[in-house]
Design a protein around this motif. Structure first.
Motif, PDB file in Angstrom:
ATOM      1  N   LYS A  51     -13.754  77.125   5.419  1.00 13.13           N
ATOM      2  CA  LYS A  51     -12.395  77.580   5.754  1.00 13.13           C
ATOM      3  C   LYS A  51     -12.446  79.080   6.033  1.00 13.13           C
ATOM      4  CE  LYS A  51     -10.226  73.918   3.047  1.00 13.13           C
ATOM      5  NZ  LYS A  51      -9.459  73.565   1.833  1.00 13.13           N
ATOM      6  N   SER A  58     -17.074  72.131   6.777  1.00 14.89           N
ATOM      7  CA  SER A  58     -15.771  72.181   6.102  1.00 14.89           C
ATOM      8  C   SER A  58     -15.378  73.606   5.696  1.00 14.89           C
ATOM      9  CB  SER A  58     -15.785  71.290   4.855  1.00 14.89           C
ATOM     10  OG  SER A  58     -16.767  71.729   3.931  1.00 14.89           O
ATOM     11  N   ARG A  91     -12.767  69.215  15.325  1.00 15.19           N
ATOM     12  CA  ARG A  91     -12.751  69.484  13.883  1.00 15.19           C
ATOM     13  C   ARG A  91     -11.403  69.215  13.210  1.00 15.19           C
ATOM     14  NH1 ARG A  91     -17.219  72.455  12.301  1.00 15.19           N
ATOM     15  NH2 ARG A  91     -18.368  73.481  13.964  1.00 15.19           N
ATOM     16  N   ASP A  92     -10.306  69.545  13.916  1.00 10.50           N
ATOM     17  CA  ASP A  92      -9.010  69.483  13.229  1.00 10.50           C
ATOM     18  C   ASP A  92      -7.875  69.272  14.224  1.00 10.50           C
ATOM     19  OD1 ASP A  92      -8.454  72.034  14.401  1.00 10.50           O
ATOM     20  OD2 ASP A  92      -9.504  73.011  12.755  1.00 10.50           O
TER      21      ASP A  92
END
Length: 209
Positions: free
Chosen positions: A76, A74, A194-195
């Motif tokens: 960033k 997670s 992931r996204d």
């Protein structure tokens, strides 16, 4: 919000710290000058956002980011660099970085950090204009059905690739936002991504005609 700064130029680090310290909701939790420091300091400090250069001595920012994201999925990471190389941009997207900005976009640094912290993916205008070219598909080797994606999931993927938000997708497909979020979670799991950005990239590279 805790921000870790990693850049091999100490003057850049000092300048970034001054800029960020002026923001009441941002705290610079640490400063490092190479990829090795990035890995060690991330593990110990667990910042909310890692602001990192790409080209550094020893382990590069991209290599460090990949190592960090393997352990901290997670994390960033926002890359801040002077280089607009296609290979760097593709690598940053593929490892799951949340942003890629050029240092000369001075006024965009703070808003970009805040956007990444809020869960958004951020790319400078120069990078955005390159994305269509970078995501030009190779010859398709398989279909979405072969990847285990249903027709409904595929329709959502198309809208993600078009840049629509969850709310816009929900309105277009007559679904609730919660249902769209659930579909996206399933898609990410099926494709091992992931996204949303990686979903769009996967679509352009593998399925789009």
């Amino acid at each position: 919000m805790k921000v870790l700064i990693i850049d091999d130029d100490k003057l850049v680090c000092s300048s970034l710290k001054i800029i960020l310290d002026a923001e009441p909701d941002i705290s610079v939790t640490g400063i490092g000058n190479d990829g090795e420091s990035a890995i060690a300091m991330y593990h110990s400090l667990l910042p909310d956002v890692l602001l990192m250069d790409i080209r550094m001595n020893g382990i590069s920012g991209l290599e460090a980011g990949e190592i960090i994201l393997k352990k901290h999925t997670s994390a960033k990471i926002l890359y801040l660099t002077t280089f607009l190389d296609d290979d760097y941009i593709i690598k940053a997207l593929n490892i799951g970085a949340k942003g890629y900005m050029l240092k000369q976009n001075f006024e965009s640094i703070v808003p970009s950090i805040k956007a990444v912290y809020a869960g958004q993916n951020v790319y400078g205008n120069e990078i955005v204009t390159k994305l269509p070219k970078l995501m030009t598909p190779a010859k398709k080797s398989h279909t979405y059905l072969e990847d285990g994606i249903t027709e409904k999931e595929y329709s959502i993927i198309i809208q993600i690739a078009e840049g629509l938000s969850n709310k816009e997708i929900a309105e277009l497909l007559f679904l609730s936002e919660g249902t769209v979020r659930n579909y996206i979670s399933t898609i990410l799991e099926k494709l091992d991504l992931r996204d949303r950005t990686q979903i769009a990239i996967y679509y352009y590279k593998n399925w789009k005609d």
